[in-house]
Design a protein around this motif. Structure first.
Motif, short mmCIF file in Angstrom:
data_model
loop_
_atom_site.label_atom_id
_atom_site.label_comp_id
_atom_site.label_asym_id
_atom_site.label_seq_id
_atom_site.Cartn_x
_atom_site.Cartn_y
_atom_site.Cartn_z
N ARG A 139 0.69 -1.42 -0.10
CA ARG A 139 0.08 0.12 -0.13
C ARG A 139 0.77 1.48 -0.01
NH1 ARG A 139 -3.06 0.17 4.41
NH2 ARG A 139 -1.73 -1.65 5.63
N TYR A 141 3.79 1.07 -1.27
CA TYR A 141 5.00 1.68 -2.32
C TYR A 141 3.14 1.68 -3.10
CZ TYR A 141 5.81 -0.62 -6.55
OH TYR A 141 6.35 -0.75 -8.34
N ALA A 142 1.84 1.54 -3.46
CA ALA A 142 0.99 2.01 -3.78
C ALA A 142 1.51 3.93 -4.68
CB ALA A 142 -0.52 1.57 -4.53
N TRP A 143 0.99 4.35 -2.99
CA TRP A 143 1.46 5.88 -2.81
C TRP A 143 2.47 6.36 -3.64
CZ3 TRP A 143 -2.69 9.09 -2.07
CH2 TRP A 143 -3.13 8.18 -2.05
N LEU A 145 3.62 5.59 -6.64
CA LEU A 145 2.98 5.40 -7.67
C LEU A 145 2.26 6.29 -7.93
CD1 LEU A 145 2.72 1.50 -7.94
CD2 LEU A 145 5.21 2.71 -8.83
N ILE A 146 1.51 6.55 -7.32
CA ILE A 146 0.21 7.16 -7.44
C ILE A 146 0.23 8.92 -7.49
CG2 ILE A 146 -1.52 8.33 -6.18
CD1 ILE A 146 -2.20 5.60 -5.35
N GLU A 150 5.50 11.36 -12.27
CA GLU A 150 4.99 11.81 -13.73
C GLU A 150 3.61 10.55 -13.23
OE1 GLU A 150 8.09 8.11 -13.18
OE2 GLU A 150 7.41 10.67 -12.70
N GLY A 151 3.29 10.50 -12.11
CA GLY A 151 1.91 9.77 -11.87
C GLY A 151 0.48 9.87 -11.76
N VAL A 152 -0.65 9.60 -11.37
CA VAL A 152 -1.85 9.70 -11.49
C VAL A 152 -1.84 11.16 -11.28
CG1 VAL A 152 -3.96 8.70 -10.75
CG2 VAL A 152 -2.49 7.27 -10.99
N TRP A 155 -0.51 13.71 -13.00
CA TRP A 155 -1.37 13.70 -14.22
C TRP A 155 -2.91 14.57 -14.47
CZ3 TRP A 155 -6.03 11.55 -16.00
CH2 TRP A 155 -5.85 10.94 -17.51
N PHE A 189 0.45 11.72 3.65
CA PHE A 189 -0.99 11.50 2.50
C PHE A 189 -0.58 10.31 3.37
CE2 PHE A 189 -1.34 14.87 -0.14
CZ PHE A 189 -2.28 15.21 0.14
N ILE B 37 -2.03 -0.12 -8.09
CA ILE B 37 -1.21 -1.67 -8.14
C ILE B 37 -1.59 -2.75 -9.23
CG2 ILE B 37 -0.33 -4.04 -6.84
CD1 ILE B 37 0.86 -1.80 -5.30
N PHE B 49 6.76 4.80 -13.58
CA PHE B 49 5.25 4.22 -13.51
C PHE B 49 4.58 5.88 -14.37
CE2 PHE B 49 6.55 1.21 -10.62
CZ PHE B 49 6.38 0.48 -11.09
N PHE B 51 1.85 7.92 -15.98
CA PHE B 51 0.64 8.12 -16.35
C PHE B 51 -0.28 8.78 -17.33
CE2 PHE B 51 -4.04 8.58 -14.90
CZ PHE B 51 -4.89 7.27 -14.36
#
Lengths: 313, 272, 348
Positions: A139, A141-143, A145-146, A150-152, A155, A189, B37, B49, B51
């Motif tokens: 979890r 690690y998911a943050w 990425l988010i 260049e993540g969510v 974007w 966060f 994920i 990664f 998006f």
């Protein structure tokens, strides 16, 4: 009347043993508790004691060997300005995370307790606890990425044409950074995210215990919903919120993974402990550092216990 | 551990729209990382990664299964540790629950406090304490040092489940059993164990999930051995084949979701 | 019944006390419960009656004193070695077992053979008139049915003493009255000593051969229902069992010539026009009707006495309508009763 005569069976060993336990309740209790007390009382508390003991040793700066004699040198080292900054930063983060978790947890707990159908409550409860038990690392690690550049989130801001806002937010000194995933925002966060279920469950439990008739009584006595909320619901939910805060506060104080994965280079207590006991080999200083959250948590638990938070766990 | 009730009556007849919206957002907040994920386990990018992902492929699942043998020893170790730690926690946790629920005695509060302590204190404290104790007594790191750490914080999960069930079981039930001629061991076998059975199963599954996932305490008690979470942690800073980590993460989520979901169902159906 | 069984009481308490920390739940109680009788322990909540029952069952141990079951001192004997069984207030049926398994639990523990067990389970279910319920779970039964199953479970072993802890408390009035009669019948049929705990005086009067009235951990009086009602030994008994007027001090002096507190039942007092002739051996007093409470079958009058104080009078509504009855409000009346019906209680 012969049918009513006592029919005593021959007494088996288990029966005799059982009678022995019946007549010696204290001994029975000791036998039940022997193994758990050995584990928690001797191994676990013993280890905490060993840690405490280590904090009164010191590291010889020249030889790099721990000197096993009583000294307060290590604590003198702990109370230097840079270390105190680390403690202050960690405590401030823990407090901010706790407040944010309480604010986010309340609406959903309230909805679960007051509006959801019995089947809905079960579904919500599972939905809230699933993330809690599933992999913590994944979890966090998911943050990463988010929140990456260049993540969510980046974007979304870009797509909405709000890149300037994001840049301004990241430009704030000490808490900002090159991207959300390399700033205090990211740390914040991720902390709020991973500990949120710990706050929702006890808050919900406390709210669920408020009987509907009590709210009706309040309304019946002339209180408007806002007043009922403030004077009846909120005070009764407090033990639950405090119980939840034990977890959010404590877990934030000791975590070293989230600030490592999602932070700027400012250190938190957990990271220093890891470095001191690992690469630096300064076990006494690492021990002294852990004494800080330990003391904070004992005080916190003591206050929480007095406010009835343990009943809400 | 969870009792839905019918007594709660609405505060106002229906939930205000604003509240529903907030609830939806919090749920989204809780679950979007899992979606991310999953999404990135299919990305065609190996090192970054971005998006949205530039392309999608299922190839990383093949790589994770067949080309990366380094995944399996940590997976096996994690399962073994979790099984043994759960077993110990089941025994110690239910012993404490029995002792606490059957009698009031001096020091009862101290013991409940002691049980909660390993999860109320930050994991790093449990970890470094055990490490320094192992150091002081010259105990080498091994499979068993990991198990000791895990069992310590798993006890409370089992204890909570069992004690809650025992609390809901009327004292008159064990008295009725004794009254009808059953000695303590028979009462344990015919009344108490069936009553707490599902609570034990649920507590055991949660303990397993907790242990399977633990990283902070394990860092301090593992020595050279890698559990799966430690393996994942080490992969986070590796530049190559990064989606493989996502694939493993998806598996970890699946493996922990199942027992938790079952545990929840088990504790509910006996709640009426 | 052998003659020895008549001499040796089923249950005997010898100066038994049970203290919980500072609270004397049972305070130096001595009683004898005869073999085969329906014995009730009556008292308000917290009076020690349930603790006494639990002492007989073996769930509690006496702080001091001795308890005998059929002449044998039971001391610290655990519940499972005593030849008594209990019907619990909450029934305590095992939720994970069927009705048949619940009823047969004691037989299973005793390792009674399966066919014999089935026979006795059916017999017990017949006794409580629920033979068709064997395969249900307790959660599928109504309150009254659970109560009967609990009774069957406690009787299946044919204990020498059956203990009942307010077993009818959770039932509604109609069902409770039915069960009172049925319980009494079952007791006659099986011939077992019943020890029945209740706070409901009517229930105790209906069913019991003898009643012990409890108050604050002590026994105030033991006797047959008629004795308890007609000859209350203390002011507490007079007030707790049925309704009573208690007259003390000066008023007692004026009415009876002595200052001893005495009690007189409301239904024993006649309400007459002033100036009625008073027969020999009757007491009389003037008063004004302050309140009239119409209760359908009878009416309760509260009369303020001219000598000070109040008396409650109850009169059956034989030839009067509610209008007639209500018209007594404010009327001056003469109250009189046979001196043989008043009782000196707590003589000073």
């Amino acid at each position: 009347m012969s049918a009513l005569s006592p029919s005593r069976q021959p007494r088996s060993i288990t029966s005799r043993l059982s009678t022995f336990f019946h007549n010696n309740p204290t001994l029975t209790l000791l036998l039940l508790l022997a193994a758990p007390l050995l584990w928690l009382g001797v191994i676990y508390l013993g280890s905490l004691g060993a840690l405490l003991l280590q904090s009164f040793y010191r590291l010889d700066d020249f030889t790099g060997i721990v000197v096993r004699e009583f000294t307060l040198d290590t604590y003198r080292q702990l109370f230097t300005q840079s270390n105190l900054d680390i403690v202050a930063r960690t405590v401030a983060m823990a407090a901010a995370v706790t407040v944010a978790c309480a604010l986010l947890a309340f609406p959903i707990s309230f909805y679960m307790a007051r509006y959801a159908s019995p089947a809905g409550k079960v579904a919500f409860f599972i939905a809230v606890t699933l993330p809690l038990w599933s992999s913590y690392l994944v979890r966090v690690y998911a943050w990463k990425l988010i929140l990456a550049k260049e993540g969510v989130v980046g974007w979304i801001f870009g797509a909405l044409g709000l890149q300037g806002v994001l840049d301004a937010v990241l430009a704030v000194p000490t808490i900002g950074g090159p991207s959300l995933s390399v700033s205090m925002y990211g740390t914040f966060f991720a902390f709020v995210y991973v500990w949120l279920p710990y706050m929702i469950i006890p808050t919900y439990t406390a709210l669920e215990r408020v009987p509907g008739s009590m709210l009706e009584a309040s309304a019946d006595l002339g209180a408007r919903p806002v007043e009922t909320f403030r004077r009846v619901i909120l005070p009764l939910a407090m033990p639950g919120v405090i119980a939840g805060s034990i977890f959010t506060f404590s877990l934030t104080l000791g975590d070293y993974i989230i600030p490592g994965v999602l932070g700027n280079s400012a250190f938190f207590i957990g990271q220093v402990v890891l470095i001191q006991q690992g690469t630096a080999g300064n076990i006494p200083l690492a021990a002294a550092f852990t004494v800080v959250p330990m003391v904070i948590m004992f005080v916190y638990l003591w206050i929480a216990g007095r406010m009835g938070a343990f009943e809400a766990l | 551990m969870f009792t839905p009730t019918r007594r709660a009556r609405p505060f106002t007849a229906r939930a205000p729209f604003g509240l529903k919206l907030l609830v939806g957002l919090v749920l989204l907040f809780l679950y979007c990382p899992f979606g991310i994920i999953l999404l990135y386990s299919f990305t065609t990018e190996e090192t970054a990664f971005t998006f949205p992902p530039p392309g999608l492929t299922a190839d990383w699942y093949r790589v994770a299964l067949f080309d990366r043998p380094d995944i399996y020893p940590p997976l096996l170790l994690s399962i073994q540790v979790a099984l043994v730690a759960t077993f110990i926690a089941l025994i110690l946790g239910s012993l404490i629950a029995f002792a606490i629920s059957r009698t009031r005695f001096f020091g009862r509060e101290a013991i409940t406090f002691l049980v909660i302590l390993p999860i109320a204190l930050p994991g790093i404290i449990t970890g470094i304490s055990l490490r320094s104790a192992f150091g002081l007594f010259g105990i080498d790191f091994s499979f068993w040092t990991i198990v000791i750490g895990h069992a310590t914080f798993c006890i409370v999960v089992v204890y909570n489940n069992v004690v809650a069930r025992l609390r809901r079981t009327a004292k008159s039930q064990t008295e009725a059993s004794a009254d009808l001629g059953a000695n303590s061991l028979q009462t344990l076998r015919y009344i108490l164990l069936p009553v707490i059975g599902t609570a034990l199963l649920a507590g055991g599954m949660l303990a397993f999930a907790l242990s399977f996932d633990e990283v902070i305490v394990t860092t301090f008690t593992a020595g050279q051995q890698n559990t799966l979470p430690i393996w994942i942690y080490s992969q986070l800073s590796r530049p190559r084949q990064r989606p493989v980590t996502n694939v493993v993460a998806v598996f970890v989520i699946a493996i922990t979701f199942i027992p938790i979901f079952l545990a929840q169902r088990l504790t509910q159906d006996t709640n009426d | 019944m052998s003659s020895a069984a008549n001499v040796i009481p089923a249950v005997r308490f010898e100066n038994v006390s049970r203290h919980f920390d500072q609270v004397r739940a049972v305070d130096n109680v001595s009683i004898e419960i005869r073999v085969g009788e329906f014995f009730s322990m009556l008292g308000p909540s917290g009076s020690g009656k349930t603790t006494c029952l639990r002492l007989i069952a073996g769930f509690e141990q006496p702080t001091s004193g001795k308890i005998y079951l059929h002449g044998t001192e039971v001391g610290n004997l655990p519940p499972y070695e005593r030849d008594v069984n209990t019907v619990f207030q909450d029934y305590a049926l095992f939720p994970h077992m069927t009705v048949a398994d619940n009823v047969g639990y004691a037989l299973m523990i005793k390792k009674v053979s399966a066919p014999e067990r089935t026979r006795r389970i059916n017999e017990a279910l017949e006794l409580v008139r629920l033979p068709q319920m064997a395969n249900r779970k307790p959660s599928q039964l109504s309150g009254g049915q659970r109560q009967r199953i609990a009774l069957a479970r406690a009787l299946v072993n044919r204990p020498r003493v059956l203990l009942l802890d307010e077993p009818l408390g959770a039932l509604d009035l109609k069902l409770r009255q039915e069960m009172q009669i049925e319980l009494k019948e079952i007791q006659k049929r099986v011939g077992i000593t019943f020890v029945f705990v209740t706070h409901d005086q009517e229930e105790a009067l209906t069913m019991s051969d003898r009643i012990a009235v409890f108050n604050a951990g002590k026994i105030e009086q033991v006797g047959s229902p008629a004795e308890i009602y007609e000859h209350p030994a203390t002011a507490f008994v007079a007030g707790f069992v049925g309704a009573s007027n208690l007259i003390r001090d000066e008023l007692a002096q004026k009415l009876t010539g002595t200052a001893s507190t005495f009690s007189i039942r409301p239904e024993k007092i006649r309400m007459m026009e002033p100036g009625a002739t008073v027969p020999n051996g009757w007491a009389w007093v003037y008063g004004t009707v302050r309140e009239v409470v119409y209760l359908g079958m009878f009416t309760r009058f509260i009369v303020t006495l001219e000598n000070g104080g109040e008396l409650t009078v109850v009169r059956q509504n034989l030839d009067e309508t509610s209008m007639d009855v209500m018209s007594n409000q404010g009327r001056r009346v003469q109250l009189m009763w046979q001196r043989a019906f008043d009782r000196v209680v707590d003589a000073k």
